[in-house]
Design an enzyme around this catalytic site. Sequence first.
Site, PDB file in Angstrom:
ATOM      1  N   CYS A   2      39.547 122.045  -4.912  1.00  0.00           N
ATOM      2  CA  CYS A   2      38.809 123.246  -5.279  1.00  0.00           C
ATOM      3  C   CYS A   2      39.832 124.218  -5.861  1.00  0.00           C
ATOM      4  O   CYS A   2      41.026 124.016  -5.769  1.00  0.00           O
ATOM      5  CB  CYS A   2      38.174 123.877  -4.046  1.00  0.00           C
ATOM      6  SG  CYS A   2      37.086 122.786  -3.159  1.00  0.00           S
ATOM      7  N   ARG A  27      39.610 122.219 -11.560  1.00  0.00           N
ATOM      8  CA  ARG A  27      39.837 121.689 -10.207  1.00  0.00           C
ATOM      9  C   ARG A  27      38.523 121.440  -9.468  1.00  0.00           C
ATOM     10  O   ARG A  27      38.498 120.786  -8.421  1.00  0.00           O
ATOM     11  CB  ARG A  27      40.693 122.661  -9.388  1.00  0.00           C
ATOM     12  CG  ARG A  27      42.085 122.885  -9.891  1.00  0.00           C
ATOM     13  CD  ARG A  27      42.835 123.888  -9.040  1.00  0.00           C
ATOM     14  NE  ARG A  27      42.929 123.403  -7.666  1.00  0.00           N
ATOM     15  CZ  ARG A  27      43.916 122.580  -7.255  1.00  0.00           C
ATOM     16  NH1 ARG A  27      44.822 122.171  -8.122  1.00  0.00           N
ATOM     17  NH2 ARG A  27      43.977 122.159  -6.016  1.00  0.00           N
ATOM     18  N   TRP A  73      34.809 121.858  -5.392  1.00  0.00           N
ATOM     19  CA  TRP A  73      34.592 120.430  -5.609  1.00  0.00           C
ATOM     20  C   TRP A  73      34.219 119.900  -4.235  1.00  0.00           C
ATOM     21  O   TRP A  73      35.085 119.717  -3.383  1.00  0.00           O
ATOM     22  CB  TRP A  73      35.844 119.751  -6.148  1.00  0.00           C
ATOM     23  CG  TRP A  73      35.614 118.307  -6.452  1.00  0.00           C
ATOM     24  CD1 TRP A  73      35.876 117.236  -5.635  1.00  0.00           C
ATOM     25  CD2 TRP A  73      35.043 117.753  -7.623  1.00  0.00           C
ATOM     26  NE1 TRP A  73      35.525 116.073  -6.235  1.00  0.00           N
ATOM     27  CE2 TRP A  73      34.992 116.342  -7.465  1.00  0.00           C
ATOM     28  CE3 TRP A  73      34.557 118.289  -8.802  1.00  0.00           C
ATOM     29  CZ2 TRP A  73      34.487 115.484  -8.437  1.00  0.00           C
ATOM     30  CZ3 TRP A  73      34.052 117.448  -9.779  1.00  0.00           C
ATOM     31  CH2 TRP A  73      34.025 116.063  -9.584  1.00  0.00           C
ATOM     32  N   ASN A  99      40.560 125.309   0.257  1.00  0.00           N
ATOM     33  CA  ASN A  99      40.683 124.057  -0.502  1.00  0.00           C
ATOM     34  C   ASN A  99      41.333 123.062   0.445  1.00  0.00           C
ATOM     35  O   ASN A  99      42.421 123.306   0.947  1.00  0.00           O
ATOM     36  CB  ASN A  99      41.540 124.256  -1.751  1.00  0.00           C
ATOM     37  CG  ASN A  99      41.834 122.930  -2.444  1.00  0.00           C
ATOM     38  OD1 ASN A  99      41.020 122.016  -2.393  1.00  0.00           O
ATOM     39  ND2 ASN A  99      43.003 122.825  -3.054  1.00  0.00           N
ATOM     40  N   GLY A 100      40.639 121.955   0.717  1.00  0.00           N
ATOM     41  CA  GLY A 100      41.219 120.936   1.615  1.00  0.00           C
ATOM     42  C   GLY A 100      40.127 120.289   2.438  1.00  0.00           C
ATOM     43  O   GLY A 100      38.936 120.449   2.169  1.00  0.00           O
ATOM     44  N   GLU A 485      41.237  95.565 -15.456  1.00  0.00           N
ATOM     45  CA  GLU A 485      41.327  97.031 -15.505  1.00  0.00           C
ATOM     46  C   GLU A 485      42.464  97.468 -16.413  1.00  0.00           C
ATOM     47  O   GLU A 485      42.333  98.398 -17.205  1.00  0.00           O
ATOM     48  CB  GLU A 485      41.496  97.587 -14.089  1.00  0.00           C
ATOM     49  CG  GLU A 485      41.749  99.083 -13.992  1.00  0.00           C
ATOM     50  CD  GLU A 485      40.677  99.946 -14.637  1.00  0.00           C
ATOM     51  OE1 GLU A 485      39.587  99.437 -14.962  1.00  0.00           O
ATOM     52  OE2 GLU A 485      40.948 101.135 -14.866  1.00  0.00           O
ATOM     53  N   LYS A 489      41.985  99.865 -19.714  1.00  0.00           N
ATOM     54  CA  LYS A 489      42.759 101.104 -19.898  1.00  0.00           C
ATOM     55  C   LYS A 489      43.407 101.118 -21.276  1.00  0.00           C
ATOM     56  O   LYS A 489      43.339 102.095 -22.009  1.00  0.00           O
ATOM     57  CB  LYS A 489      43.861 101.223 -18.833  1.00  0.00           C
ATOM     58  CG  LYS A 489      43.412 101.629 -17.463  1.00  0.00           C
ATOM     59  CD  LYS A 489      43.001 103.079 -17.310  1.00  0.00           C
ATOM     60  CE  LYS A 489      41.556 103.403 -17.507  1.00  0.00           C
ATOM     61  NZ  LYS A 489      40.536 102.715 -16.823  1.00  0.00           N
ATOM     62  N   GLU A 492      40.776 101.350 -24.269  1.00  0.00           N
ATOM     63  CA  GLU A 492      39.932 102.552 -24.407  1.00  0.00           C
ATOM     64  C   GLU A 492      40.741 103.793 -24.794  1.00  0.00           C
ATOM     65  O   GLU A 492      40.169 104.766 -25.269  1.00  0.00           O
ATOM     66  CB  GLU A 492      39.137 102.823 -23.133  1.00  0.00           C
ATOM     67  CG  GLU A 492      39.936 103.222 -21.924  1.00  0.00           C
ATOM     68  CD  GLU A 492      39.009 103.631 -20.773  1.00  0.00           C
ATOM     69  OE1 GLU A 492      37.963 104.255 -21.004  1.00  0.00           O
ATOM     70  OE2 GLU A 492      39.349 103.305 -19.633  1.00  0.00           O
ATOM     71  N   HIS A 508      42.050  77.274 -21.079  1.00  0.00           N
ATOM     72  CA  HIS A 508      40.693  76.889 -21.540  1.00  0.00           C
ATOM     73  C   HIS A 508      40.321  77.630 -22.802  1.00  0.00           C
ATOM     74  O   HIS A 508      39.149  77.888 -23.057  1.00  0.00           O
ATOM     75  CB  HIS A 508      39.691  77.173 -20.420  1.00  0.00           C
ATOM     76  CG  HIS A 508      39.970  76.397 -19.180  1.00  0.00           C
ATOM     77  ND1 HIS A 508      39.718  75.045 -19.057  1.00  0.00           N
ATOM     78  CD2 HIS A 508      40.551  76.771 -18.014  1.00  0.00           C
ATOM     79  CE1 HIS A 508      40.095  74.638 -17.859  1.00  0.00           C
ATOM     80  NE2 HIS A 508      40.603  75.646 -17.196  1.00  0.00           N
ATOM     81  N   LYS A 607      32.975 110.983 -20.623  1.00  0.00           N
ATOM     82  CA  LYS A 607      33.413 110.827 -19.236  1.00  0.00           C
ATOM     83  C   LYS A 607      32.302 110.246 -18.372  1.00  0.00           C
ATOM     84  O   LYS A 607      32.530 109.510 -17.447  1.00  0.00           O
ATOM     85  CB  LYS A 607      33.880 112.167 -18.666  1.00  0.00           C
ATOM     86  CG  LYS A 607      34.474 112.068 -17.259  1.00  0.00           C
ATOM     87  CD  LYS A 607      35.655 111.124 -17.203  1.00  0.00           C
ATOM     88  CE  LYS A 607      36.129 110.857 -15.797  1.00  0.00           C
ATOM     89  NZ  LYS A 607      37.071 109.740 -15.713  1.00  0.00           N
TER      90      LYS A 607
END
Length: 612
Positions: A2, A27, A73, A99-100, A485, A489, A492, A508, A607
């Site tokens: 946050c 944040r 957040w 925040n936490g 993955e 990355k 993209e 193969h 996103k």
Amino acid sequence: MCGIVGYIGPKEAYPILIKGLYRLEYRGYDSAGVALLDGDLKLFKTHGKVADLDKLVSGHKLSGHAGIAHTRWATHGEPNDVNAHPHYSPSKKLAIIHNGIIENYAVLKEELINRGYVFSSDTDTEVLIHLIEDIQQNDGIPLEEAVRMALNQVIGAYAIVVVSEECPDQLIAAKKGSPLVIGIGDNEYFIASDASPIVEYTKDVVYLEDEEMAIIPRKGELIVKTITNQEKTPYVFQLEMQLSSIEKGGFPHFMLKEIYEQPRSIKDSMRGRLNALKGIISLGGIIDYEQKLINCKRIIIVACGTSWHAGLVGEYLFEDLARIPVEVEYASEFRYRNPVIFENDVVIAISQSGETADTLAAIELARSKGATILGICNVVGSSIARATHAGSYTHAGPEIGVASTKAFTAQVTILSLMALLIADKKGSISKSQFYQLISEMEAIPAKVGKALQSNEMILEISKKFQDVRNFLYLGRGYNFPVALEGALKLKEISYIHAEGYPAAEMKHGPIALIDKEMPVVVVATRKGSYDKVVSNIQEVKARKGVIIAVVTEGDEMVRELADYVIDIPETDEVFVPLVATIPLQLLSYHIAVLRGCNVDQPRNLAKSVTVE
Ligand code: AGP
């Protein structure tokens, strides 16, 4: 994460606070609020963005020379008006922003309820301000001492600022595990989660250390002490960074900042859920569905993109540890292929944004067939989170870069916790294996931090491959999803074509592609079918292929064969994806930057894909 902001001094506080919130909106942005001291304590807060708060407040003539503000957040409690910060104390004479994550908030809340307190929100933060006032009033002690004593009862992470109607000439701040910086102006003080709301007013800042608190006066000297009451001499730094980079924490891109946040985001995703000392895993969010998971005949994982790769790691984890059959489905295929779904199926939906249309549709289909739906989301209160029966949030904080990095490792962290929890309950792993694995899991954030130390070397490797046109990524077992993955990355953000394959599949077909123009990234960590991967590397070398190998530190065999070697710390096979992914994230990042690509906002991408 946050964003918190505070001000005390001769100026009108509100303009400084609201501008500071805009600076910190990266944040967290699901709700926002402000509390101002203008004789009495006035508090405004709302679900939505900082602009919604600004609009709410615009109807009121606000003044006051001290105040606190927050952009949220959510980690505990849905994003709504009630759960937004600041939170009042029972008397409404105190307010707090935080925040936490307070891990023991439930225990503290129960004790306070037993003492007759009533709560309006679901947050851990409201518990803290109630505790502070309870101590202050029952023991008749000064605010700063009450804050200090309350914090000594807290387990978890916090960056807080407390404002009091009865102590209008001071703000109290404290920090442990979440960032907090104090700006020192000319007879005025600024407090914030990072320097971005402060740097335009002053370059002189004090960074509080963990378990430190500050008594911030309207006039006079800042006092800093530990929560064990030892006075500290504050060290004043001179800020050099430009504002634009500060929002990225000094990193050139949000993606690199988020790659480097992973030791913290993995730790936060384990926080309050994994206790190796006591040998327990507890996932409060799915506690009512543990039996469903233990007794189910099948788990279906639905997701898209990177979240689908995390789901593939989940398949290996649940089958290997908990002996439960797993199917991993692309949500976009699952929703249309008329799948067979049984009532005793458990569906796990994985999504960073919690808004991916295909995943949401897959959930609705499975739910209509009577399956149990669990979620793994990074956004509290998101559509997917609300569409599930239960779930466990990742605590990765906002992921701004379009390419998902810290969300992936946070998702794999939650899947690892789930698989270990169920395996232990089912007895499909021995107690000694369980204790060994959860003890190793606690060490993962540090091992991820060590893997990040290869950054400079990976940059040098990247310079040799910035102009190639194709990449192949290979891995076996738990490293197969890592290869997929890594390939995603790269493609993209650098727009280089890259394919991920099970290493054994190369013969193969894809082996026809191998030549000196085709670099091959091989995840060749020592666990699992290491010898087979070494043979695959030899097959590539025999065809003049160029090998970039990710290996377990101390590996000699692959080092003899590969053209470039990136070491990662040794860990249990089940946790390798959490560490082996790091160098692949850095490799894709540096190649993309060298190619001049827009790393945080790659072309054609969004996103969150909220459309089909
Ligand atoms: C990951 O780097 C991509 N940005 C993309 O594949 C993403 O993982 C996918 O769109 C799923 O998003 P979600 O996790 O928010 O559901």
